[in-house]
Write a protein that holds these residues in place. Structure first.
Motif, PDB file in Angstrom:
ATOM      1  N   UNK A   1       0.666  -1.195   0.127  1.00 13.67           N
ATOM      2  CA  UNK A   1       0.043  -0.120   0.064  1.00 13.67           C
ATOM      3  C   UNK A   1       0.866   1.314   0.072  1.00 13.67           C
ATOM      4  N   UNK A   2       2.099   1.146   0.941  1.00 19.44           N
ATOM      5  CA  UNK A   2       2.762   2.395   0.950  1.00 19.44           C
ATOM      6  C   UNK A   2       3.553   2.476  -0.230  1.00 19.44           C
ATOM      7  N   UNK A   3       3.911   1.424  -1.088  1.00 21.70           N
ATOM      8  CA  UNK A   3       4.604   1.653  -2.326  1.00 21.70           C
ATOM      9  C   UNK A   3       3.782   2.175  -3.413  1.00 21.70           C
ATOM     10  N   UNK A   4       2.480   1.874  -3.494  1.00 26.75           N
ATOM     11  CA  UNK A   4       1.569   2.308  -4.356  1.00 26.75           C
ATOM     12  C   UNK A   4       1.544   3.792  -4.175  1.00 26.75           C
ATOM     13  N   UNK A   5       1.389   4.231  -2.798  1.00 26.28           N
ATOM     14  CA  UNK A   5       1.222   5.741  -2.561  1.00 26.28           C
ATOM     15  C   UNK A   5       2.546   6.580  -3.020  1.00 26.28           C
ATOM     16  N   UNK A   6       3.442   5.969  -2.805  1.00 26.14           N
ATOM     17  CA  UNK A   6       4.929   6.671  -3.317  1.00 26.14           C
ATOM     18  C   UNK A   6       4.976   6.664  -4.663  1.00 26.14           C
ATOM     19  N   UNK A   7       4.643   5.613  -5.423  1.00 25.58           N
ATOM     20  CA  UNK A   7       4.867   5.741  -6.880  1.00 25.58           C
ATOM     21  C   UNK A   7       3.769   6.642  -7.472  1.00 25.58           C
ATOM     22  N   UNK A   8       2.706   6.943  -6.864  1.00 24.94           N
ATOM     23  CA  UNK A   8       1.705   7.862  -7.344  1.00 24.94           C
ATOM     24  C   UNK A   8       2.447   9.360  -7.196  1.00 24.94           C
ATOM     25  N   UNK A   9       3.141   9.374  -6.178  1.00 26.80           N
ATOM     26  CA  UNK A   9       3.903  10.744  -6.097  1.00 26.80           C
ATOM     27  C   UNK A   9       4.994  10.755  -7.220  1.00 26.80           C
ATOM     28  N   UNK A  10       5.513   9.953  -7.249  1.00 24.51           N
ATOM     29  CA  UNK A  10       6.776   9.736  -8.317  1.00 24.51           C
ATOM     30  C   UNK A  10       6.197   9.995  -9.808  1.00 24.51           C
ATOM     31  N   UNK A  11       4.972   9.697  -9.778  1.00 19.33           N
ATOM     32  CA  UNK A  11       4.086   9.579 -11.121  1.00 19.33           C
ATOM     33  C   UNK A  11       4.095  11.208 -11.529  1.00 19.33           C
TER      34      UNK A  11
ATOM     35  N   UNK B   1       9.593  16.149  -2.597  1.00 18.29           N
ATOM     36  CA  UNK B   1      10.584  15.324  -2.055  1.00 18.29           C
ATOM     37  C   UNK B   1      10.387  14.976  -0.630  1.00 18.29           C
ATOM     38  N   UNK B   2       9.524  16.038   0.233  1.00 16.23           N
ATOM     39  CA  UNK B   2       9.507  15.669   1.624  1.00 16.23           C
ATOM     40  C   UNK B   2       8.472  14.518   1.470  1.00 16.23           C
ATOM     41  N   UNK B   3       7.446  14.717   0.813  1.00 11.75           N
ATOM     42  CA  UNK B   3       6.407  13.601   0.970  1.00 11.75           C
ATOM     43  C   UNK B   3       7.018  12.307   0.563  1.00 11.75           C
ATOM     44  N   UNK B   4       7.692  12.387  -0.480  1.00 12.55           N
ATOM     45  CA  UNK B   4       8.475  11.032  -0.970  1.00 12.55           C
ATOM     46  C   UNK B   4       9.173  10.415   0.188  1.00 12.55           C
ATOM     47  N   UNK B   5      10.117  11.320   1.184  1.00 13.68           N
ATOM     48  CA  UNK B   5      10.916  11.147   2.144  1.00 13.68           C
ATOM     49  C   UNK B   5       9.967  10.249   3.426  1.00 13.68           C
ATOM     50  N   UNK B   6       8.856  10.859   3.441  1.00 18.16           N
ATOM     51  CA  UNK B   6       7.910  10.259   4.524  1.00 18.16           C
ATOM     52  C   UNK B   6       7.545   9.106   3.925  1.00 18.16           C
ATOM     53  N   UNK B   7       7.107   8.756   2.834  1.00 17.29           N
ATOM     54  CA  UNK B   7       6.614   7.400   2.420  1.00 17.29           C
ATOM     55  C   UNK B   7       8.179   6.481   2.570  1.00 17.29           C
TER      56      UNK B   7
ATOM     57  N   UNK C   1      19.870   0.670   5.905  1.00 10.30           N
ATOM     58  CA  UNK C   1      20.392   0.700   4.488  1.00 10.30           C
ATOM     59  C   UNK C   1      19.050   0.945   3.424  1.00 10.30           C
ATOM     60  N   UNK C   2      17.961   0.394   3.849  1.00  9.23           N
ATOM     61  CA  UNK C   2      16.921   0.633   2.639  1.00  9.23           C
ATOM     62  C   UNK C   2      16.777   2.235   2.755  1.00  9.23           C
ATOM     63  N   UNK C   3      16.671   3.018   3.765  1.00  6.95           N
ATOM     64  CA  UNK C   3      16.202   4.349   3.827  1.00  6.95           C
ATOM     65  C   UNK C   3      17.560   5.146   3.206  1.00  6.95           C
ATOM     66  N   UNK C   4      18.722   4.723   3.427  1.00  7.16           N
ATOM     67  CA  UNK C   4      19.714   5.557   2.830  1.00  7.16           C
ATOM     68  C   UNK C   4      19.732   5.323   1.140  1.00  7.16           C
ATOM     69  N   UNK C   5      19.385   3.913   0.753  1.00  8.16           N
ATOM     70  CA  UNK C   5      19.331   3.900  -0.601  1.00  8.16           C
ATOM     71  C   UNK C   5      17.923   4.459  -1.307  1.00  8.16           C
TER      72      UNK C   5
ATOM     73  N   UNK D   1      10.817   0.531   6.932  1.00  7.21           N
ATOM     74  CA  UNK D   1      10.429  -0.071   8.327  1.00  7.21           C
ATOM     75  C   UNK D   1       9.585  -1.533   7.806  1.00  7.21           C
ATOM     76  N   UNK D   2       8.642  -1.390   6.850  1.00 10.08           N
ATOM     77  CA  UNK D   2       8.168  -2.610   6.484  1.00 10.08           C
ATOM     78  C   UNK D   2       8.811  -3.475   5.787  1.00 10.08           C
ATOM     79  N   UNK D   3       9.761  -2.859   4.905  1.00 12.06           N
ATOM     80  CA  UNK D   3      10.677  -3.584   3.969  1.00 12.06           C
ATOM     81  C   UNK D   3      11.690  -4.355   4.768  1.00 12.06           C
TER      82      UNK D   3
END
Length: 299
Positions: free
Chosen positions: A84-94, A100-106, A167-171, A112-114
């Protein structure tokens, strides 16, 4: 209708083009399929499952996700939240100009989930590896060394969930520019893979069809064992005409490894062959264009 561990319950599922998929548990409509996941675990082995060996990475991720979800409800929850979070982030990326701040929040939620998903995938892969070679050798009769490896695009200590999260967050933060161009999240557990090896070589490329099928069958045996070990329930085993490239000895060895306190259903177009291999009592149903004919126990 299903009777399991002295508890009677019913699960009904159907599909139509107009209404889609629907499920009922004890005659009550199920709002989400996750409500009945694990109620009556089933391990299925069919020719379609060869996509796990030969197909794209999404087939192997799906196999691993289903297995872990059957034994760990928390994993299923993390997986749903991640998607669900991935879908929301990808919508913003689209968007043409993603925030960028919203992307960082996602990204914080995704990490955490990953991390939870990757850690549990690695743990179950290691648990499978503790028995995989022995099961494969018992079926095949040879001494090939086989293993599975979890390929994580994020390089870190995969035994530490907090390090995975960091590591995920940095990536994610480093990938912002490329993700903005591609309009997709480029790393994370949705991009990882599971690789299968025989004697340190990819079995998909260097193994025969029979060896790949034997590897797949060994995985299914371990699915049954893990589900029983973790949940106390012996899953139904459904085998759909999958013995084509295997000799009688391998089929016989495989059936000898099946947990015998559960039910096994086998479909085959070569009944005479199976009748000579199966040593235990079984019931025979002959399916023809006229219907289904029942024959009594044959052994």
């Amino acid at each position: 209708e299903i009777h399991h561990n002295a508890i009677d319950f019913s699960i009904r599922m159907f599909y139509s083009r107009s209404e889609g998929k629907k499920a009922f548990f004890n005659d009550n409509k199920v709002k989400q399929f996750s409500e009945v996941v694990g109620q009556m675990p089933v391990v299925v082995l069919s020719l379609d499952d060869m996509e796990i060996m030969y197909g794209y990475s999404n087939e192997r991720r799906k196999w691993l996700d289903i297995l872990i979800s059957l034994i760990d409800p928390l994993y299923l929850s993390a997986l749903k939240k991640y998607k669900r979070t991935l879908i929301q982030k990808n919508k913003q990326l689209a968007n043409d100009f993603p925030d960028k701040e919203e992307i960082s929040a996602w990204n914080i939620q995704l990490a955490a989930y990953g991390a939870e998903i990757i850690k549990k995938r690695v743990d179950i892969a290691n648990e499978i590896n503790r028995e995989l070679a022995e099961v494969y050798q018992n079926i095949s009769g040879d001494h090939k060394q086989v293993e599975i490896k979890y390929l994580c695009k994020t390089e870190t200590n995969l035994y530490d969930a907090e390090k995975i999260r960091e590591a995920l967050l940095i990536g994610y933060e480093k990938d912002f520019f490329n993700e903005k161009i591609r309009k997709l999240t480029l790393t994370g557990p949705h991009k990882d893979d599971v690789l299968f090896y025989k004697d340190n070589y990819p079995i998909k490329k260097f193994g025969s069809v029979g060896e790949n099928k034997t590897f797949l069958i060994a995985l299914k045996i371990l699915e049954q064992r893990l589900i029983k070990r973790k949940t106390g329930k012996t899953p139904l085993l459904l085998l759909d005409d999958i013995f084509g490239e295997l000799d009688n000895e391998r089929v016989h060895n495989f059936l000898g490894l099946v947990e015998n306190d559960g039910q096994t259903f086998i479909t085959t177009t070569n009944f005479q062959r199976m009748n000579t291999i199966i040593e235990m009592d079984f019931h025979h149903f002959n399916v023809t264009e006229k219907g289904i004919a029942y024959a009594p126990t044959l052994h």
